[in-house]
Design an enzyme around this catalytic site. Structure first.
Site, PDB file in Angstrom:
ATOM      1  N   ASP A  27      -1.778 -16.087  -9.233  1.00  0.00           N
ATOM      2  CA  ASP A  27      -3.048 -15.476 -10.380  1.00  0.00           C
ATOM      3  C   ASP A  27      -3.703 -15.570 -11.622  1.00  0.00           C
ATOM      4  OD1 ASP A  27      -2.432 -12.750 -11.678  1.00  0.00           O
ATOM      5  OD2 ASP A  27      -0.441 -12.357 -11.673  1.00  0.00           O
ATOM      6  N   ASP A  47      -3.466  -3.715  -9.907  1.00  0.00           N
ATOM      7  CA  ASP A  47      -2.079  -3.938  -9.269  1.00  0.00           C
ATOM      8  C   ASP A  47      -2.252  -2.715  -8.795  1.00  0.00           C
ATOM      9  OD1 ASP A  47      -1.426  -6.304  -9.983  1.00  0.00           O
ATOM     10  OD2 ASP A  47       0.304  -5.943 -11.204  1.00  0.00           O
TER      11      ASP A  47
END
Ligand SMILES: *[C@@H]1O[C@H](CO)[C@@H](O)[C@H](O)[C@H]1NC(C)=O
Ligand SMILES: *[C@@H]1O[C@H](CO)[C@@H](O)[C@H](O)[C@H]1NC(C)=O
Ligand SMILES: *[C@@H]1O[C@H](CO)[C@@H](O)[C@H](O)[C@H]1NC(C)=O
Ligand SMILES: *[C@@H]1O[C@H](CO)[C@@H](O)[C@H](O)[C@H]1NC(C)=O
Ligand SMILES: *[C@@H]1O[C@H](CO)[C@@H](O)[C@H](O)[C@H]1NC(C)=O
Length: 442
Positions: free
Chosen positions: A184, A254
């Site tokens: 990430d 997302d």
């Protein structure tokens, strides 16, 4: 993706509040923006020059097929939930359909590294037997296991990140038997961000890319091949260099379980499909089938598009709650065969049904090749009744003539064939039709 940088007011939020928000409300990438200017920690080791090693060619040729904890459980994860999903891969026929990866997302570790070894320590409650024990159980089922870390000082939920600890963490993951790493982009020290195009114009040499390259190099020094998933949210022009660093890369923020997300991410991806080939996949983010209020037709489109654009497909729901209709979607043999084709790496791409056909956003008509031949995919975006038609003459690689069509959803010929000149079909609202088109030889 702009929403990622739109929450600076929350920058001062304390960590307990952050954790609360992460667990209950926010997706990982939104939280990212809360702390991109967090003060740098003191990395244990800093490599002088950025590695140029590429990702392993022993894994990641075709896009990943698997499951991930985040969309289903957020931070509320445990060994038993992960092992349950692995067992459901067997009992629900997902392994047999081609699904391989059981991936653990954020929140799996303690907040502090081991003081002596500097290794990340598994959460003693959630994973009381360690990640290596989970990995062994997953491997015993003939599946592969993924873990999560971050190219910053901390993960999005505030657990230890790997920036500065790449070699230690890659070695730890290797010792545990890890096969896949999602990496990430949260908590990046300000001197590791990019405010402008790199001096030489090549984003491979951006600070963002170099943070990821450091982990590619560390993974390459281990004995196990690791599929490397760059969770970089479409930043730093990643589709221009992602294949030199990992096997797949996120192209935006997302996912959420809405039709608006599905159409928006398709629209982003259609502009960058030339980046997709073997070992190189634009990641449209994890699946929301089973979550939210998607209709069954919208779930069919979600799965079909992820398959024909060759995005990784990582299921993101409690598998025990899937209906028979949902299971049929995610185990569709024809779409999975297109997604996993061993001979054709390219995705399907939009085509114009006629030179004057109206443009939609995103496009509705796609065509691509597989080992079996030429395919056509049609999304019905519209709310107005309209017949979906295409002329065979407009399909690249085919031409005017007579063809048989196979409906990929049911794996059977379309009734009424063969078809000459053109083909028309009714597609339900927000549904996607999928065909294999083969020349008719009488
Ligand atoms: C590790 O260091 C931290 C901070 O100095 C300390 O609070 C913690 O007790 C130490 N843990 C162990 C196991 O020594
Ligand atoms: C950012 O600062 C840290 C700590 O001083 C240093 O180790 C690192 O090399 C710097 N990163 C870049 C890209 O200059
Ligand atoms: C879902 O994603 C879409 C597209 O990015 C966005 O417009 C929408 O606001 C998101 N919804 C939620 C609840 O985050
Ligand atoms: C689903 O629909 C219900 C009823 O319309 C609504 O209350 C709920 O917020 C929706 N859930 C999502 C995730 O959109
Ligand atoms: C596509 O969906 C719309 C909205 O429900 C519907 O009115 C239309 O008939 C569908 N298109 C086709 C070709 O069936």
């Amino acid at each position: 993706m702009n929403r990622l940088v739109s929450l600076p007011l929350y920058h001062q939020t304390s960590r307990p509040m952050l954790k609360f928000l992460v667990a209950l409300t926010l997706s990982t990438s939104i939280v990212a923006s809360l702390s991109t200017t967090a003060p740098p920690s003191s990395p244990a080791t800093v490599e002088v020059s950025a590695p140029t090693t590429g990702p392993s060619k022993l894994t990641g040729k075709t896009p990943a097929l698997g499951w991930n904890t985040w969309n289903a459980y957020g931070c509320s994860i445990s060994e038993s939930l992960v092992i349950a999903a692995a067992n459901q891969f067997i009992s629900l026929g997902l392994k047999q359909a081609g699904y391989q990866y059981i991936n653990i997302d954020d929140c799996w570790s303690e907040k502090d590294r081991d003081n002596t070894t500097q290794r990340i320590v598994p959460d003693s409650t959630k994973f009381a037997n360690g990640i290596d024990s989970v990995a062994a159980q997953v491997h015993d089922l003939g599946l592969q296991i993924g873990i999560y870390s971050d190219a910053g000082t901390n993960t999005c939920a505030g657990y230890p990140g790997s920036l500065g600890y790449e070699s230690i963490d890659a070695a730890t993951f290797n010792d545990w038997g890890i096969d896949y790493l999602k990496y990430d982009n949260c908590h990046v020290p300000s001197n590791w961000t990019d405010s402008a195009t790199p001096p030489d114009g090549d984003w491979y040499n951006s600070n963002s890319a170099i943070r990821y390259r450091r982990m590619t190099g560390a993974l390459a020094a281990q004995s196990r091949p690791v599929q490397f998933s760059l969770c970089i949210w479409g930043r730093a022009n990643v589709w221009g260099w992602g294949a030199r660093v990992g096997h797949s890369w996120r192209i935006s923020g997302d996912a959420n379980a809405s039709w608006a997300y599905i159409t928006s991410i398709i629209n982003i991806n259609v502009g960058i499909l030339d980046a997709v080939t073997f070992y190189a996949h634009n990641d449209m983010d994890m699946m929301e089938i089973g979550n939210g209020n998607l209709t069954i037709e919208e779930e069919r489109t979600h799965f079909a598009v992820w398959a024909f654009l060759k995005s990784p497909i990582l299921l993101g729901t409690d598998l025990s709650k899937l209906s028979a209709a949902q299971l049929a979607i995610i185990t569709n043999a024809e779409l999975i065969a297109f997604h996993q084709d061993p001979l054709v790496g390219a995705p399907a791409k939009p085509f114009n049904t006629t030179p004057t056909s109206p443009a939609t956003t995103p496009p509705e008509y796609y065509t691509g090749e597989s080992s079996k031949g030429t395919h056509v995919f049609i999304i019905n975006l519209s709310d107005v009744a309209d017949t979906k038609v295409f002329d065979f003459a407009n399909l690249p690689g085919l031409g005017d003539g007579t063809y048989m069509l196979c409906d990929m959803w049911i794996g059977a010929p379309v009734a009424g064939g063969p078809f000459t000149g053109s083909f028309s079909v009714s597609v339900a609202a927000h549904d996607t039709a999928a065909f294999l088109v083969t020349p008719y030889n009488g």
